[in-house]
Motif scaffolding. Structure first.
Motif, PDB file in Angstrom:
ATOM      1  N   ASP A   9      -3.657  -0.500   4.607  1.00 53.34           N
ATOM      2  CA  ASP A   9      -4.059  -0.049   3.276  1.00 53.34           C
ATOM      3  C   ASP A   9      -3.797  -1.148   2.245  1.00 53.34           C
ATOM      4  OD1 ASP A   9      -4.925   1.602   1.259  1.00 53.34           O
ATOM      5  OD2 ASP A   9      -3.309   3.066   1.452  1.00 53.34           O
ATOM      6  N   ARG A  13      -6.659  -3.078   0.039  1.00 54.67           N
ATOM      7  CA  ARG A  13      -6.566  -2.991  -1.426  1.00 54.67           C
ATOM      8  C   ARG A  13      -6.542  -4.381  -2.061  1.00 54.67           C
ATOM      9  NH1 ARG A  13      -4.063   1.843  -3.801  1.00 54.67           N
ATOM     10  NH2 ARG A  13      -4.058   3.461  -2.230  1.00 54.67           N
ATOM     11  N   PRO A  39      -6.489  -1.640  -7.587  1.00 57.90           N
ATOM     12  CA  PRO A  39      -6.150  -1.732  -6.164  1.00 57.90           C
ATOM     13  C   PRO A  39      -5.378  -3.011  -5.835  1.00 57.90           C
ATOM     14  CG  PRO A  39      -8.517  -1.965  -6.450  1.00 57.90           C
ATOM     15  CD  PRO A  39      -7.942  -1.581  -7.782  1.00 57.90           C
ATOM     16  N   GLY A  43      -1.754  -2.674  -4.162  1.00 59.75           N
ATOM     17  CA  GLY A  43      -1.586  -3.322  -2.862  1.00 59.75           C
ATOM     18  C   GLY A  43      -0.421  -4.293  -2.857  1.00 59.75           C
ATOM     19  N   CYS A  48       1.337   3.554  -4.794  1.00 60.75           N
ATOM     20  CA  CYS A  48       0.150   4.056  -5.479  1.00 60.75           C
ATOM     21  C   CYS A  48       0.490   5.377  -6.161  1.00 60.75           C
ATOM     22  CB  CYS A  48      -0.980   4.248  -4.473  1.00 60.75           C
ATOM     23  SG  CYS A  48      -2.480   4.921  -5.216  1.00 60.75           S
TER      24      CYS A  48
END
Length: 67
Positions: A9, A13, A39, A43, A48
């Motif tokens: 992820d 991102r 993002p 990241g 988040c």
């Protein structure tokens, strides 16, 4: 702040955020490309706020610590 963004992820991102931000800076993409900063930042820091609100977690390390 507990990490809630996993490795895959994070990488996605960072890549997507960097591409959108670079395209916006170059004038190739519309000003909406600056949304890529979000993002990119999530990241880099590994957390988040939307995931926390929705109760999502893609970070396996944090998930194991909570058990």
């Amino acid at each position: 702040m507990k990490m809630n963004v996993g490795l895959i992820d994070k990488v996605l991102r960072i890549i997507i955020g960097a591409v959108l931000t670079i395209l916006a800076a170059a004038g190739i993409f519309t000003p909406w490309g600056w949304i890529g900063i979000i993002p990119l930042a999530t990241g880099v820091i590994g957390w988040c706020p939307a995931y926390q609100i929705l109760g999502l977690n893609t970070c396996p390390l944090t998930r194991n610590k909570e058990k």
